[in-house]
Design a protein around this motif. Sequence first.
Motif, PDB file in Angstrom:
ATOM      1  N   GLU A 156       0.809  -1.227   0.000  1.00 39.19           N
ATOM      2  CA  GLU A 156       0.000   0.000   0.000  1.00 39.19           C
ATOM      3  C   GLU A 156       0.841   1.275   0.000  1.00 39.19           C
ATOM      4  OE1 GLU A 156      -3.298  -0.045  -0.442  1.00 39.19           O
ATOM      5  OE2 GLU A 156      -2.999  -2.195  -0.680  1.00 39.19           O
ATOM      6  N   GLY A 157       2.027   1.184  -0.531  1.00 38.08           N
ATOM      7  CA  GLY A 157       2.853   2.378  -0.653  1.00 38.08           C
ATOM      8  C   GLY A 157       3.902   2.536   0.426  1.00 38.08           C
ATOM      9  N   ALA A 158       4.000   1.568   1.323  1.00 40.03           N
ATOM     10  CA  ALA A 158       5.020   1.658   2.373  1.00 40.03           C
ATOM     11  C   ALA A 158       6.415   1.358   1.829  1.00 40.03           C
ATOM     12  CB  ALA A 158       4.696   0.701   3.515  1.00 40.03           C
ATOM     13  N   TYR A 159       6.483   0.586   0.756  1.00 43.89           N
ATOM     14  CA  TYR A 159       7.760   0.190   0.157  1.00 43.89           C
ATOM     15  C   TYR A 159       7.666   0.271  -1.362  1.00 43.89           C
ATOM     16  CZ  TYR A 159       8.413  -1.989   4.760  1.00 43.89           C
ATOM     17  OH  TYR A 159       8.497  -2.214   6.115  1.00 43.89           O
ATOM     18  N   VAL A 160       8.830   0.309  -1.999  1.00 46.08           N
ATOM     19  CA  VAL A 160       8.880   0.171  -3.452  1.00 46.08           C
ATOM     20  C   VAL A 160       8.832  -1.316  -3.808  1.00 46.08           C
ATOM     21  CG1 VAL A 160      10.178   2.304  -3.761  1.00 46.08           C
ATOM     22  CG2 VAL A 160      11.418   0.146  -3.495  1.00 46.08           C
ATOM     23  N   ASN A 161       8.470  -1.599  -5.050  1.00 44.46           N
ATOM     24  CA  ASN A 161       8.495  -2.988  -5.511  1.00 44.46           C
ATOM     25  C   ASN A 161       9.682  -3.196  -6.457  1.00 44.46           C
ATOM     26  OD1 ASN A 161       7.726  -1.975  -8.050  1.00 44.46           O
ATOM     27  ND2 ASN A 161       5.557  -2.388  -7.695  1.00 44.46           N
ATOM     28  N   ARG A 162       9.694  -4.329  -7.134  1.00 43.04           N
ATOM     29  CA  ARG A 162      10.843  -4.665  -7.985  1.00 43.04           C
ATOM     30  C   ARG A 162      10.948  -3.797  -9.236  1.00 43.04           C
ATOM     31  NH1 ARG A 162      10.268 -11.034  -8.714  1.00 43.04           N
ATOM     32  NH2 ARG A 162       8.082 -10.385  -8.863  1.00 43.04           N
ATOM     33  N   LYS A 191      10.008   7.733  -1.269  1.00 48.25           N
ATOM     34  CA  LYS A 191      10.820   8.715  -0.549  1.00 48.25           C
ATOM     35  C   LYS A 191      11.720   8.023   0.470  1.00 48.25           C
ATOM     36  CE  LYS A 191      12.366  12.558   1.303  1.00 48.25           C
ATOM     37  NZ  LYS A 191      11.737  13.807   1.649  1.00 48.25           N
ATOM     38  N   VAL A 192      11.181   7.042   1.197  1.00 43.89           N
ATOM     39  CA  VAL A 192      11.995   6.318   2.177  1.00 43.89           C
ATOM     40  C   VAL A 192      13.144   5.598   1.473  1.00 43.89           C
ATOM     41  CG1 VAL A 192      12.005   4.418   3.838  1.00 43.89           C
ATOM     42  CG2 VAL A 192      10.124   6.066   3.839  1.00 43.89           C
ATOM     43  N   GLN A 193      12.867   4.965   0.341  1.00 45.03           N
ATOM     44  CA  GLN A 193      13.924   4.256  -0.381  1.00 45.03           C
ATOM     45  C   GLN A 193      15.012   5.209  -0.847  1.00 45.03           C
ATOM     46  OE1 GLN A 193      13.871   0.761  -0.782  1.00 45.03           O
ATOM     47  NE2 GLN A 193      16.022   1.174  -1.267  1.00 45.03           N
ATOM     48  N   MET A 194      14.611   6.373  -1.328  1.00 43.43           N
ATOM     49  CA  MET A 194      15.619   7.350  -1.766  1.00 43.43           C
ATOM     50  C   MET A 194      16.419   7.885  -0.591  1.00 43.43           C
ATOM     51  SD  MET A 194      13.763   9.360  -4.954  1.00 43.43           S
ATOM     52  CE  MET A 194      12.122   9.498  -4.243  1.00 43.43           C
ATOM     53  N   CYS A 195      15.778   8.005   0.567  1.00 39.38           N
ATOM     54  CA  CYS A 195      16.514   8.417   1.769  1.00 39.38           C
ATOM     55  C   CYS A 195      17.587   7.382   2.121  1.00 39.38           C
ATOM     56  CB  CYS A 195      15.546   8.584   2.939  1.00 39.38           C
ATOM     57  SG  CYS A 195      14.501  10.061   2.834  1.00 39.38           S
ATOM     58  N   GLY A 213      -1.200   8.195  -3.248  1.00 33.89           N
ATOM     59  CA  GLY A 213      -1.121   7.835  -4.663  1.00 33.89           C
ATOM     60  C   GLY A 213       0.286   8.055  -5.190  1.00 33.89           C
ATOM     61  N   HIS A 214       0.392   8.586  -6.388  1.00 39.17           N
ATOM     62  CA  HIS A 214       1.683   8.957  -6.985  1.00 39.17           C
ATOM     63  C   HIS A 214       2.673   7.794  -6.997  1.00 39.17           C
ATOM     64  CE1 HIS A 214      -0.146  12.864  -5.995  1.00 39.17           C
ATOM     65  NE2 HIS A 214       0.480  13.296  -7.068  1.00 39.17           N
ATOM     66  N   HIS A 215       2.175   6.608  -7.312  1.00 35.26           N
ATOM     67  CA  HIS A 215       3.082   5.462  -7.455  1.00 35.26           C
ATOM     68  C   HIS A 215       3.236   5.040  -8.907  1.00 35.26           C
ATOM     69  CE1 HIS A 215      -0.487   2.649  -7.574  1.00 35.26           C
ATOM     70  NE2 HIS A 215      -1.001   3.624  -6.849  1.00 35.26           N
ATOM     71  N   TYR A 216       2.465   5.676  -9.816  1.00 38.28           N
ATOM     72  CA  TYR A 216       2.659   5.484 -11.252  1.00 38.28           C
ATOM     73  C   TYR A 216       3.457   6.632 -11.858  1.00 38.28           C
ATOM     74  CZ  TYR A 216      -1.094   1.983 -11.072  1.00 38.28           C
ATOM     75  OH  TYR A 216      -1.869   0.884 -10.783  1.00 38.28           O
ATOM     76  N   HIS A 217       3.423   7.762 -11.199  1.00 42.23           N
ATOM     77  CA  HIS A 217       4.090   8.944 -11.714  1.00 42.23           C
ATOM     78  C   HIS A 217       4.567   9.809 -10.549  1.00 42.23           C
ATOM     79  CE1 HIS A 217      -0.004  10.540 -10.902  1.00 42.23           C
ATOM     80  NE2 HIS A 217       0.642  11.675 -10.621  1.00 42.23           N
ATOM     81  N   MET A 218       5.460  10.732 -10.854  1.00 43.87           N
ATOM     82  CA  MET A 218       5.795  11.780  -9.889  1.00 43.87           C
ATOM     83  C   MET A 218       5.130  13.066 -10.357  1.00 43.87           C
ATOM     84  SD  MET A 218       9.732  12.902 -10.680  1.00 43.87           S
ATOM     85  CE  MET A 218      10.250  13.468 -12.305  1.00 43.87           C
TER      86      MET A 218
END
Length: 290
Positions: A156-162, A191-195, A213-218
């Motif tokens: 649900e957006g807590a992490y990035v996927n592959r 954002k957490v992954q980039m941190c 949202g914003h998981h298909y685009h920035m």
Amino acid sequence: MVARAALRIGLTLAAALAAAPVHAQLAKELFGAATRPSAQAAEPIGSYAKGCAAGNVALAETGDAWQAMRLSRNRNWGHPQLVDLVEDLGRHMDAFGWEGVYVGDLSQPRGGPMTSGHRSHQIGLDADVWLYPVNDVTLSRREREEISAVSMRRAEGAYVNRNWTRGQQELVKRAAEDPRTARIFIFPGAKVQMCEDATGDRAWLRKVRPWYGHHYHMHVRISCPRGAAACVDQAPPPPGDGCAEARQWQQNILNPPPPDPNAKPSPPRRELRMADLPQQCASVLSAPSR
């Protein structure tokens, strides 16, 4: 034939303007009916979610390192500085190893509230850039309507996927490092992954803000251009890299806090009418088309 179509559209808009007092009409219906920008100097008017845009220019439907998607929406219009930034992003990603970028909504030809979707994107200073790793910038109009963006999130957006790679981070970082950029909205896990992955100068992370949202685009938002007196900037992000805030968003996704029993339900959002927008927006609507 083009002239006739423009005449029909102009008559439709004129009829809408005459049907009721302009200030009482739904702004999205009037701005959604405008298919060409105003023949005025480029100027964002009002705030990102309550305004309009004079003199927008088009992001070319196809460029050397970008393609505008969902062309049927006619939302590939923006302030010249926004269009230039998007083109710069595409060329940077082409040099990085992608073929460029796919670009979603900017603004309508004269900005203003949209008939569907966004509440912002009203003053020509917002752009949605797909997180899709582009390998083809020769898509047909039909393909651009049908191709699906790719989600980058899990849990649900807590992490990035592959699907998330160094390429997506490079895209976000490049946009954030541009001095014209005020904010970038993206899902919390990104954002957490980039941190976690950022090295060297981390100042660019301040502009990257977690949002729903914003998981298909920035969503890239630029600041009001210098001299745009009628443009209202958003307050700058808080000091720091924003990573602690993003991790709190992540924790709230994984372990949702209990609902506040005393919280009052939010009232439904009222549709914006012309009276809610800056007065200059009526002039933008009535101005001749470019």
